[in-house]
Design a protein around this motif. Structure first.
Motif, mmCIF file in Angstrom:
data_model
loop_
_atom_site.group_PDB
_atom_site.id
_atom_site.type_symbol
_atom_site.label_atom_id
_atom_site.label_comp_id
_atom_site.label_asym_id
_atom_site.label_seq_id
_atom_site.Cartn_x
_atom_site.Cartn_y
_atom_site.Cartn_z
ATOM 1 N N PHE A 66 -16.948 1.343 3.564
ATOM 2 C CA PHE A 66 -16.563 2.753 3.567
ATOM 3 C C PHE A 66 -17.273 3.401 4.748
ATOM 4 N N HIS A 67 -16.524 3.706 5.822
ATOM 5 C CA HIS A 67 -17.203 4.164 7.036
ATOM 6 C C HIS A 67 -16.722 5.543 7.469
ATOM 7 N N GLN A 68 -17.447 6.118 8.445
ATOM 8 C CA GLN A 68 -17.227 7.505 8.835
ATOM 9 C C GLN A 68 -15.822 7.733 9.385
ATOM 10 N N GLY A 69 -15.302 6.744 10.128
ATOM 11 C CA GLY A 69 -13.967 6.891 10.694
ATOM 12 C C GLY A 69 -12.888 6.913 9.625
ATOM 13 N N GLY A 70 -13.156 6.222 8.514
ATOM 14 C CA GLY A 70 -12.203 6.206 7.411
ATOM 15 C C GLY A 70 -11.016 5.296 7.668
ATOM 16 N N ILE A 71 -10.267 5.028 6.604
ATOM 17 C CA ILE A 71 -9.026 4.273 6.726
ATOM 18 C C ILE A 71 -7.958 5.241 7.208
ATOM 19 N N VAL A 72 -7.200 4.834 8.201
ATOM 20 C CA VAL A 72 -6.155 5.709 8.733
ATOM 21 C C VAL A 72 -4.888 5.496 7.898
ATOM 22 N N PHE A 73 -4.573 6.469 7.044
ATOM 23 C CA PHE A 73 -3.349 6.422 6.263
ATOM 24 C C PHE A 73 -2.230 7.103 7.056
ATOM 25 N N LYS A 74 -1.004 6.647 6.854
ATOM 26 C CA LYS A 74 0.128 7.310 7.486
ATOM 27 C C LYS A 74 0.367 8.655 6.797
ATOM 28 N N GLU A 75 0.476 9.699 7.602
ATOM 29 C CA GLU A 75 0.652 11.044 7.045
ATOM 30 C C GLU A 75 1.937 11.154 6.226
ATOM 31 N N THR A 76 2.936 10.338 6.556
ATOM 32 C CA THR A 76 4.235 10.425 5.870
ATOM 33 C C THR A 76 4.299 9.533 4.627
ATOM 34 N N ASP A 77 3.236 8.756 4.369
ATOM 35 C CA ASP A 77 3.196 7.923 3.151
ATOM 36 C C ASP A 77 2.899 8.793 1.936
ATOM 37 N N ARG A 78 3.388 8.332 0.787
ATOM 38 C CA ARG A 78 3.024 8.993 -0.468
ATOM 39 C C ARG A 78 1.742 8.350 -0.998
ATOM 40 N N VAL A 79 0.983 9.126 -1.745
ATOM 41 C CA VAL A 79 -0.317 8.667 -2.233
ATOM 42 C C VAL A 79 -0.171 7.396 -3.054
ATOM 43 N N ILE A 80 0.791 7.354 -3.936
ATOM 44 C CA ILE A 80 0.933 6.190 -4.824
ATOM 45 C C ILE A 80 1.311 4.931 -4.041
ATOM 46 N N ASP A 81 2.033 5.092 -2.922
ATOM 47 C CA ASP A 81 2.414 3.923 -2.122
ATOM 48 C C ASP A 81 1.195 3.278 -1.478
ATOM 49 N N VAL A 82 0.200 4.096 -1.114
ATOM 50 C CA VAL A 82 -1.034 3.567 -0.528
ATOM 51 C C VAL A 82 -1.717 2.614 -1.508
ATOM 52 N N VAL A 83 -1.713 2.988 -2.783
ATOM 53 C CA VAL A 83 -2.348 2.148 -3.811
ATOM 54 C C VAL A 83 -1.496 0.918 -4.104
ATOM 55 N N LYS A 84 -0.195 1.103 -4.224
ATOM 56 C CA LYS A 84 0.687 -0.019 -4.556
ATOM 57 C C LYS A 84 0.725 -1.065 -3.443
ATOM 58 N N ASN A 85 0.454 -0.641 -2.225
ATOM 59 C CA ASN A 85 0.399 -1.605 -1.116
ATOM 60 C C ASN A 85 -0.750 -2.597 -1.286
ATOM 61 N N VAL A 86 -1.765 -2.212 -2.059
ATOM 62 C CA VAL A 86 -2.881 -3.115 -2.351
ATOM 63 C C VAL A 86 -2.583 -3.914 -3.605
ATOM 64 N N ALA A 87 -2.175 -3.220 -4.667
ATOM 65 C CA ALA A 87 -1.870 -3.915 -5.930
ATOM 66 C C ALA A 87 -1.118 -2.978 -6.873
ATOM 67 N N GLU A 88 -0.170 -3.561 -7.625
ATOM 68 C CA GLU A 88 0.553 -2.775 -8.630
ATOM 69 C C GLU A 88 -0.301 -2.597 -9.883
ATOM 70 N N TYR A 89 -1.138 -3.627 -10.164
ATOM 71 C CA TYR A 89 -2.004 -3.591 -11.346
ATOM 72 C C TYR A 89 -3.429 -3.903 -10.916
ATOM 73 N N HIS B 299 2.773 11.600 -6.027
ATOM 74 C CA HIS B 299 4.058 11.482 -5.326
ATOM 75 C C HIS B 299 4.143 12.436 -4.143
ATOM 76 N N GLY B 300 3.020 13.083 -3.831
ATOM 77 C CA GLY B 300 2.958 13.943 -2.649
ATOM 78 C C GLY B 300 2.556 13.135 -1.429
ATOM 79 N N PHE B 301 2.669 13.755 -0.276
ATOM 80 C CA PHE B 301 2.391 13.066 0.988
ATOM 81 C C PHE B 301 0.898 13.127 1.318
ATOM 82 N N ILE B 302 0.434 12.112 2.054
ATOM 83 C CA ILE B 302 -0.953 12.061 2.517
ATOM 84 C C ILE B 302 -1.307 13.319 3.309
ATOM 85 N N SER B 303 -0.352 13.837 4.070
ATOM 86 C CA SER B 303 -0.589 15.011 4.921
ATOM 87 C C SER B 303 -1.015 16.236 4.123
ATOM 88 N N LYS B 304 -0.734 16.250 2.810
ATOM 89 C CA LYS B 304 -1.062 17.412 1.974
ATOM 90 C C LYS B 304 -2.461 17.323 1.365
#
Length: 625
Positions: free
Chosen positions: A382-405, A431-436
């Motif tokens: 966990f670093h200062q630069g952070g993970i760069v998420f796509k602004e147009t991705d939905r929050v739940i998709d970020v998690v599901k990309n790692v694992a559904e369960y 279900h909102g966007f990362i940008s929010k």
């Protein structure tokens, strides 16, 4: 006691959502107030309203006439094309402009003796030398140099420190500070604490640093669910009273809930009987429903991820060396990590903490040495630069990309949506966007993203920035029970004390000192050393200094005669230096490094004085023989 700022029935909303309404309170002269509350409660917005950055939707802010207010925002804005000097020195302040001219001459035109002498005389005539010393101290402590450098070439951390420096130099009647400790190392935070608590300063601040909050503030205002609660005391007192209030609220909430259930049954049974006789009861039902709605216990983040199994070989470092631009940051460092290691990295900014972490995680190569990772070691960084998420991705998709369960510590499996709910991301947010997302929400999502991978070697580089105190408390609980290896870099001394039992201290010369103990133990030892150094310096300063008598007619050769003359000049110079350094030692400096440096200088100068004096006596005797 005069009131500098007061809020009267203050209310503000964004996108038809109210942050707070009908807030009424005052900030009195001489009070040092901390504003606390969960992320999204409206702390930064309230600071901006009080500082006059924009107008509230409801109510008003009243400031005392001609109040000199200084405001430090989280992301300071600067004039276009401005230099550090342009921003630091106020154009209408004669003393500051003289000091600006003096500093620029020393940096850009040091051989212009006539102009330097002229400005020096003007500074003396305006009694600005003490002011000049204070400005240089502030700029030096905040690592601000090269006054002609353009601000747009600075990093985000440098810009925050520059904004803080300008505020401290201006010394307003009231300081309004939003996260003032971000981008500061621990030594500088402790210096800032000392500066803010000198005199009778009036302060309103938001901070996640609990030691800083407790050391600086004597009053706390909490924002919760759009209301405020005042606590006249320090952080410990606030926690105690908050716990009492929550216990009372929980009891009342349960009573209201039970009563609401009964009233709801009555309302459902009496659809046709809502005449005049029942209207009072109907009104009471709606009033009770409004009280109970959004009044239950606040949700809290729950962290209970399972860690991967860890073998006997974790991480072995042998003779690690790394430097940049001719400067060695890490020199010949070796360490073998063991199960249960809980290590804090300490050291001033620029000493190589992030460089060390980037090497052990494999994103940066060492100049020499080896790093061998065990087969079962799973790192989470966990670093200062952070993970760069796509602004147009939905929050739940970020998690599901790692694992559904996701497997939890108790062996149960939960869905990505359930995990997000535990991390205080309700379905609407999922279900909102990362940008929010706010800065704190992004950090929370990043932390969850890392923990989902079940690391058994967890590295946290400044995890506290943008997290509210409640979330930090939960993170601490999780890390306290975490069974893997923990490596922590943070300026939060509370976190260091609570979570680590060993320090790697980067001393700035390439050396990494291994200290067995937490940060408070380390500081206590440094304070003891500082007291001893000061005592030794005072004793050395009291030693009688031989006065050199005027030499008689010389019987020395030319070379010896020149040496004698140089010795007389040097002895006089050393005596002046001893006097100057001794005065600095006794001036109230609290920084342990400065005190140790000054004490060493006095000791070295006394030794040199003794040697020079002995040689002077020897030559004098030769000349009289």
């Amino acid at each position: 006691m005069s009131t500098y700022i007061s809020a009267e029935n203050l209310g503000h909303s964004f996108n038809d959502t109210w942050l707070f309404r009908q807030l009424t309170f005052g900030i009195n002269r001489g009070r040092r107030v901390a504003l606390v509350g969960a992320n999204g409660a409206g702390k930064s917005t309230l600071l901006k309203l009080l500082a006059g950055k924009f107008l509230p939707v409801e109510g008003k802010v009243v400031r005392s006439k001609e109040l000199k207010l200084g405001y430090l925002e989280q992301d300071p804005q600067f004039p276009k094309d401005a230099t550090i000097s342009d921003f630091i020195f106020q154009s209408d302040n004669v003393q500051q402009q003289l000091i600006r001219r003096y500093e620029e001459l020393l940096e850009d035109d040091p051989d212009n003796y006539a102009e330097i002498e002229k400005v020096t005389e003007e500074i003396s005539n305006n009694d600005a030398w003490e002011y000049e010393h204070n400005i240089k101290t502030i700029l030096g402590r905040l690592d601000i140099h090269h006054l002609e450098q353009r601000i747009d070439t600075l990093s985000g951390g440098q810009k925050k420190r520059l904004a803080l420096a300008q505020l401290l130099i201006a010394d307003p009647e009231i300081y309004v500070l939003d996260e003032p400790t971000n981008h500061l190392d621990i030594d500088t935070i402790e210096w800032l604490e000392s500066l803010l608590t000198e005199g009778n300063k009036t302060i309103l601040l938001v901070t996640h640093d609990r030691y800083f909050l407790d050391n600086v503030c004597n009053e706390i205002i909490e924002i919760e669910r759009g209301r405020i609660f005042n606590f006249n005391g320090k952080y410990g007192y606030y926690l105690e009273k908050k716990a009492e209030r929550e216990a009372t609220d929980a009891t009342q909430f349960q009573k209201n809930s039970n009563l609401l259930k009964k009233e709801l049954e009555w309302m459902r049974r009496q659809p046709q009987a809502r005449g005049t006789k029942s209207q009072a009861r109907i009104n009471a039902f709606y009033e009770l429903e409004e009280k109970t709605k959004n009044a239950g216990p606040l949700q809290k983040v729950e962290l209970s991820m399972k860690s991967a199994r860890q073998g006997n070989k974790i991480l072995e470092i042998e003779h690690l060396t790394k430097g940049f631009n001719g400067k060695t940051l890490i020199n010949n460092f070796s360490y073998t990590f063991k199960k249960g290691d809980r290590i804090g990295l300490a050291g001033r900014n620029g000493t190589g903490k992030s460089t060390y972490l980037n090497m052990i995680t494999g994103s940066l190569k060492a100049d020499s040495g080896t790093i061998v990772k065990g087969e079962t070691t799973v790192m989470g960084y966990f670093h200062q630069g952070g993970i760069v998420f796509k602004e147009t991705d939905r929050v739940i998709d970020v998690v599901k990309n790692v694992a559904e369960y996701i497997l939890m510590a108790d062996g149960k499996t939960i869905t990505a949506s359930q995990l997000l709910t535990q991390f205080l991301f309700p379905p609407a947010k999922q279900h909102g966007f990362i940008s929010k997302l706010s800065g704190g929400e992004r950090k929370r999502l990043q932390l969850m993203h890392i923990l989902m991978q079940n690391p058994n070697f967890l590295i946290l580089d400044e995890p506290t920035n943008d997290l509210d105190i409640d979330t930090l408390n939960v993170l601490e609980d999780f890390l306290t029970n975490y069974t893997g290896v923990l490596v922590l870099v943070t300026h939060d001394r509370y976190l260091l004390d609570k979570l680590t039992d060993q320090l790697f201290i980067l001393e700035g010369d390439g050396n990494i000192r291994i200290y067995n103990g937490n940060y408070s133990s380390y500081r206590f030892e440094l304070e003891e050393a500082k007291v001893l150094a000061k005592k030794k310096a005072a004793e050395d300063a009291k030693k009688p200094v031989p006065v050199a008598p005027a030499p008689k007619k010389s019987k020395l050769n030319f070379k010896d005669q020149k040496e004698l003359e140089e010795l007389e000049k040097r002895i006089a110079h050393i005596e002046n230096e001893i006097k100057t350094f001794t005065e600095q030692l006794n001036s109230g400096i609290t920084n342990h490094e400065e005190l140790a440096y000054l004490a060493d200088k006095v000791s070295d100068l006394n030794e040199e004085l003794e040697d020079k004096t002995m040689r002077w006596l020897e030559l004098t005797e030769m000349s009289e023989a």
